[in-house]
Design an enzyme around this catalytic site. Structure first.
Site, PDB file in Angstrom:
ATOM      1  N   ASP A  53      -0.286   4.254   1.024  1.00  0.00           N
ATOM      2  CA  ASP A  53      -0.628   5.208   2.091  1.00  0.00           C
ATOM      3  C   ASP A  53       0.126   4.884   3.373  1.00  0.00           C
ATOM      4  OD1 ASP A  53      -2.281   2.839   2.278  1.00  0.00           O
ATOM      5  OD2 ASP A  53      -3.494   3.861   3.782  1.00  0.00           O
TER       6      ASP A  53
ATOM      7  N   ASP B 102       6.390   0.255   6.817  1.00  0.00           N
ATOM      8  CA  ASP B 102       4.950   0.027   6.554  1.00  0.00           C
ATOM      9  C   ASP B 102       4.436   1.091   5.590  1.00  0.00           C
ATOM     10  OD1 ASP B 102       2.329  -0.755   6.678  1.00  0.00           O
ATOM     11  OD2 ASP B 102       1.976  -0.020   8.688  1.00  0.00           O
TER      12      ASP B 102
ATOM     13  N   HIS C 232       0.833  -1.207   0.000  1.00  0.00           N
ATOM     14  CA  HIS C 232       0.000   0.000   0.000  1.00  0.00           C
ATOM     15  C   HIS C 232       0.865   1.253   0.000  1.00  0.00           C
ATOM     16  CE1 HIS C 232       0.408   0.546   4.416  1.00  0.00           C
ATOM     17  NE2 HIS C 232       0.264  -0.761   4.493  1.00  0.00           N
TER      18      HIS C 232
ATOM     19  N   ASP D 267       0.914 -10.366   0.487  1.00  0.00           N
ATOM     20  CA  ASP D 267       0.685  -9.039   1.072  1.00  0.00           C
ATOM     21  C   ASP D 267       1.630  -8.860   2.249  1.00  0.00           C
ATOM     22  OD1 ASP D 267      -0.443  -6.562   1.517  1.00  0.00           O
ATOM     23  OD2 ASP D 267      -2.347  -7.306   2.301  1.00  0.00           O
TER      24      ASP D 267
ATOM     25  N   GLU E 190      -5.173   1.500   2.824  1.00  0.00           N
ATOM     26  CA  GLU E 190      -5.083   0.300   3.658  1.00  0.00           C
ATOM     27  C   GLU E 190      -5.190   0.648   5.140  1.00  0.00           C
ATOM     28  OE1 GLU E 190      -3.465  -2.913   6.115  1.00  0.00           O
ATOM     29  OE2 GLU E 190      -2.729  -0.881   5.999  1.00  0.00           O
ATOM     30  N   GLU E 191      -4.568   1.745   5.513  1.00  0.00           N
ATOM     31  CA  GLU E 191      -4.516   2.105   6.938  1.00  0.00           C
ATOM     32  C   GLU E 191      -5.876   2.529   7.489  1.00  0.00           C
ATOM     33  OE1 GLU E 191      -2.129   1.321   8.663  1.00  0.00           O
ATOM     34  OE2 GLU E 191      -0.286   1.363   7.482  1.00  0.00           O
TER      35      GLU E 191
ATOM     36  N   HIS F  65       4.202   2.453  12.688  1.00  0.00           N
ATOM     37  CA  HIS F  65       3.179   3.366  13.234  1.00  0.00           C
ATOM     38  C   HIS F  65       3.713   4.176  14.413  1.00  0.00           C
ATOM     39  CE1 HIS F  65      -0.638   1.281  11.436  1.00  0.00           C
ATOM     40  NE2 HIS F  65       0.404   1.184  10.632  1.00  0.00           N
TER      41      HIS F  65
HETATM   42 ZN   LIG Z   1       0.734  -1.654   6.324  1.00  0.00          ZN
END
Ligand SMILES: [Zn+2]
Length: 452
Positions: free
Chosen positions: A89, A122, A87, A183, A156-157, A427
């Site tokens: 984002d 991520d 992803h 994934d 995705e987030e 994150h």
């Molecule tokens: Zn992710």
């Protein structure tokens, strides 16, 4: 340009491009109005400029303006296809943590052997790594046997509803069948479980489901000078206490058994004996696993109370109190099972239980006997010879769940060697990827695509 990855010829270019990708603020928010769409378009232009061969040979489609789906037609069109996901984002950087970053979070700083920035793990590295590998393969004249799709979601987030959910329906409507989906998921990590000193490459072969239950306690209200023995808040508090005390039953499922089987040969003698004789040591293993949150999540459906509200004035009895609990559901159990058990455990407390909209059942379990799993393991061992590949349960949720109806095998894996402390950077603050790790990631995708 020569894309031979064994020497360091192109690594500077790879790193520069990753750094540039991290500088683009593709932040997703649940409220689409808050999303800076120009940053997503900037990202599209950037990859178009960076990967001319990908854009020349693959067919690109844009889904809901920002999601990108590439199709690389294979030579054997009668075969099921492959889907590689990532992803574009990222999550926002919390204002309060900004000054804890060694470098500005969207600077893409390159220093101390790392590329720093939000999205380094991520998961813009994986997105860029896949594109670098495909670009290199095209330059080297490679043509895939099976058709390969690349799906790069943009939300995705925040649930993936506009990106991968739509791409999956789109592929399904075209009758596409996938033999394998890859994934994000497990990393390559030391100390995957206590006492494990070698590197474990954790391949998610299934992921937990999720449900959120809202618990309501109602009462008549009135003045607090003449209260009943327990108010709506009191009953709700009791139900929370009981549900935290009576956790879901812990068990060693087939995924964990296969995990033990894979890692046992690399464990010290005592643990090797334990993990090779689960029938005998099951109570001991469960006792050890339930002690730590990260291993507890592998053996049971977890319960987490996350929100609570009730009452508005100190001398008024509340007419309603509400608590929200988030459950991560083990494969083999369902949302309905969770609701039923919760209702049963707190049956005497007169609490109404409602299932929240954002709920989904656990995934199917992919097969470790499949050819695709074997190719994954073989590729891991070639690129990361120090590691042992092991099947694993992904405890979070990924966008791969949208492809279940059209995919045979789904794997969740990030081919990056990281330290356990790096997990907190995802994150969190000071997210980074090592240059050496990034290079190996590109090698992994290069080899994987060649082998499929
Ligand atoms: Zn992710």
């Amino acid at each position: 340009m020569d894309y031979k990855l064994k020497d360091n010829k192109n690594i500077d270019d790879f790193v520069q491009r990753l750094s540039q990708a991290l500088q683009i603020k593709t932040i997703s928010y649940e409220n689409m109005d808050m999303v800076d769409k120009s940053e997503f378009l900037k990202f599209h232009t950037f990859i178009e400029k960076s990967f001319p061969n990908v854009h020349r040979v693959l067919v690109k489609e844009t889904i809901n303006d920002f999601g990108i789906l590439f199709k690389w037609e294979g030579t054997e069109t009668n075969q099921d296809s492959i889907l590689l996901m990532a992803h574009m984002d990222v999550v926002p950087v919390e204002k309060e943590t900004e000054n804890e970053w060694c470098f500005e979070p969207f600077s893409g700083n390159i220093s101390d052997g790392y590329v720093w920035g939000r999205g380094a793990l991520d998961m813009k590295s994986q997105l860029m790594g896949i594109l670098e590998a495909v670009e290199g393969l095209i330059i080297n004249g490679f043509k895939p046997r099976k058709t390969i799709y690349l799906a790069f979601g943009h939300d995705e987030e925040v649930g993936g509803y506009l990106g991968n959910a739509q791409m999956a329906s789109y592929l399904q409507s075209k009758g596409i069948k996938l033999s394998m989906v890859l994934d994000e998921g497990g990393f390559i990590i030391k100390n995957a479980i206590a006492g494990m000193s070698c590197l474990a490459a954790l391949i998610g072969i299934a992921e937990k489901g999720m449900t959120t239950l809202e618990l309501f306690a109602e009462s008549n209200g009135g003045h607090s000078s003449m209260p009943p023995n327990s108010t709506a808040i009191g009953r709700l508090a009791k139900s929370i206490y009981i549900l935290e005390k009576k956790q879901f039953k812990a068990n060693i499922n087939s995924i964990l058994k296969e995990f033990f089987k894979a890692i046992a040969p690399k464990m010290p003698l005592l643990k090797r004996i334990i993990f090779s004789n689960i029938w005998l040591f099951k109570p001991l293993i469960i006792r050890i696993f339930t002690k730590l949150p990260k291993t507890n999540a592998l053996v049971r459906t977890t319960t987490a109370f996350t929100m609570i509200e009730g009452g508005f004035k100190m001398n008024v009895l509340p007419q309603q109190a509400k608590a929200v609990a988030n459950f991560r559901v083990m494969p083999g159990e369902t949302i309905e099972d969770v609701k039923k058990r919760v209702e049963k455990v707190i049956k005497k407390l007169d609490i109404t239980v409602k299932v929240n909209d954002v709920s989904f059942n656990p995934s199917k379990i992919s097969h470790i006997a499949s050819n695709e799993y074997k190719v994954m393991c073989k590729t891991i061992v070639s690129v990361f010879p120090e590691s042992v590949a092991a099947p694993y349960l992904t405890v979070g949720s990924t966008d791969s769940r949208y492809y279940q109806k059209i995919a045979n095998q789904i794997f969740r894996f990030c081919p990056i060697e990281i330290e356990s402390e790096d997990l907190e950077r995802v994150h969190g603050v000071n997210e980074r990827i090592s240059i050496e790790g990034y290079k190996k990631m590109i090698e992994f995708f290069y080899l994987l695509i060649e082998s499929l």
